[in-house]
Design a protein around this motif. Structure first.
Motif, short mmCIF file in Angstrom:
data_model
loop_
_atom_site.label_atom_id
_atom_site.label_comp_id
_atom_site.label_asym_id
_atom_site.label_seq_id
_atom_site.Cartn_x
_atom_site.Cartn_y
_atom_site.Cartn_z
N LEU A 167 20.78 -8.61 17.81
CA LEU A 167 19.41 -8.11 17.66
C LEU A 167 19.00 -8.33 16.22
CD1 LEU A 167 19.72 -4.65 19.41
CD2 LEU A 167 18.56 -6.68 20.29
N SER A 168 17.72 -8.45 16.01
CA SER A 168 17.28 -8.54 14.62
C SER A 168 17.07 -7.12 14.12
CB SER A 168 15.99 -9.32 14.52
OG SER A 168 15.06 -8.82 15.44
N LYS A 226 15.66 -10.43 22.28
CA LYS A 226 14.47 -9.57 22.11
C LYS A 226 13.53 -10.13 21.05
CE LYS A 226 17.07 -5.49 23.59
NZ LYS A 226 17.21 -4.06 23.60
N ASN A 233 8.72 -7.87 17.40
CA ASN A 233 10.08 -8.18 16.94
C ASN A 233 10.23 -9.63 16.50
OD1 ASN A 233 12.33 -6.58 16.67
ND2 ASN A 233 12.37 -6.13 18.88
N LYS A 249 10.77 -10.48 12.78
CA LYS A 249 12.10 -10.06 12.32
C LYS A 249 13.18 -11.00 12.88
CE LYS A 249 12.05 -5.67 13.54
NZ LYS A 249 12.56 -4.33 13.82
N ALA A 250 12.96 -11.44 14.11
CA ALA A 250 13.94 -12.34 14.75
C ALA A 250 14.01 -13.66 14.00
CB ALA A 250 13.57 -12.56 16.20
N SER A 252 14.18 -14.45 24.36
CA SER A 252 13.75 -13.17 24.92
C SER A 252 14.05 -13.18 26.40
CB SER A 252 12.24 -12.97 24.69
OG SER A 252 11.79 -11.92 25.54
#
Ligand code: GDP
Length: 331
Positions: free
Chosen positions: A177-178, A202, A207, A210-211, A240
């Motif tokens: 996850l980020s 995700k 998000n 951030k990813a 995702s």
């Protein structure tokens, strides 16, 4: 099984025809602690081993909540859509204690579970990691003989389970996850080294940004590791499971890996190395068990432990003494 024993031959024929019920029953035999079942299961495994297969075995790991089951469901559906047959197995050493942290309940992967070209089997339970690993590994062989050409092995990464899964697959995928710039914290060093790819899951909605940052950070971090012997450069991707984005790209990458490592010979070499290691490890394990089962073992060991406690004997000399006496009995 007790009610109606299925002859080994019938079981093998069923598996080779791709019959999922027979496959399931054979795996149940494999998981049984009954020695008769073990012998039967072994006969089935032996026959299945001889079947040529073009499968790819993919290990998938990540902390609870990262989206493993959602990811596997979407990847699995994508693959069956491409005409593949997908088997999902799991190595979850905690399942005996916690009623299964993965794949335990039937509510997971509901769509994939209904797919005629998919086979989902929860982790064997009630055993040590070694026992769970052996059973999962042999289940892979049975699934391949039944025509499943993509084998997904899921693990939550408790204790050594990632290492064990890594040692039974061709490709190892780490789901992440980020976070807020702290991606590299709390990641076990060994896992980064094992990963053939990291997928930041995700990567959707707010998000996404951030990813993208996490992707950059992981890519940079991976460059610090020595190159892999097979020449593969580990990749970092975003996906995702919820929006079904980046999934096909992950499959394309895995195919690129398979193509490259088949061409340079590492694919087959890795499987052979894995087989030899499993053999050697099993021999070590069985030897240990063999001695531990000997009646005289415990009494001698306990008396030597007392001698060590009172400083009468060196630990190394004590070990040699015990083994010399046990092997003497074998002569
Ligand atoms: P597992 O414990 O690793 O198997 O994770 P699950 O697949 O059960 O997912 C945990 C939670 O994350 C669930 O509520 C999912 O709906 C959610 N989730 C999974 N994948 C995604 C994704 O790609 N995007 C978002 N936003 N949520 C996701």
């Amino acid at each position: 099984l007790r009610r109606q024993e299925i002859p080994v031959e019938k079981m093998i024929d069923g598996i080779l025809e791709g019959n999922k019920t027979m496959l399931s029953k054979a795996i149940t035999l494999l998981e049984s602690s009954n020695p008769d079942h073990f012998a039967k299961a072994n006969a089935v495994v032996e026959k299945c081993l001889a079947q040529p297969n073009q499968s790819i075995r993919i290990g998938i790991t990540g902390v609870p909540g990262v989206g493993k089951s959602s990811f596997i469901e979407v990847l699995g559906k994508t693959l069956t859509g491409l005409g593949k047959k997908v088997a999902v197995l799991a190595v979850d050493p905690t399942s005996s204690l916690s009623k299964g942290s993965i794949l335990g309940d039937k509510t997971r992967m509901q769509t994939l579970a209904k797919d005629a070209d998919a086979f989902i089997r929860p982790s064997p339970s009630g055993e040590s990691l070694g026992g769970v690993a052996r059973k999962t590994r042999e289940s892979i062989i049975l699934c391949e003989a039944a025509g499943f050409d993509v084998i997904l092995v899921e693990t939550v990464g408790v204790g050594q389970s990632e290492t064990v899964v890594h040692s039974m697959v061709d490709f190892f995928l780490l789901l992440k996850l980020s976070g807020a710039g702290d991606e590299l914290q709390g990641i076990k060093r060994g896992i980064m080294e094992m990963a053939d790819a990291i997928a930041i899951n995700k990567a959707d909605g707010h998000n996404l940004q951030k990813a993208k940052l996490a992707e950059t950070e992981f890519t940079r971090a991976l460059h610090l590791y020595p190159p892999k012997e097979n020449g593969w450069i580990p990749k970092v991707l975003r996906c995702s499971a919820m929006e079904n984005t980046g999934i096909v790209e992950i499959w394309d990458m895995i195919q690129e890996f398979a193509g490259q490592s088949t061409q340079n010979g590492h694919f087959g070499k890795n499987r052979k190395t894995q087989n030899k290691n499993w053999f050697l490890q099993t021999v070590d394990e069985e030897m240990k068990q063999f001695f531990h089962r000997k009646k005289s073992f415990k009494s001698q060991r306990d008396s030597l432990l007392k001698d060590i406690e009172s400083n009468k004997i060196s630990p190394f000399y004590a070990a040699k003494t015990l083994l010399a006496s046990l092997t003497q009995e074998l002569k």
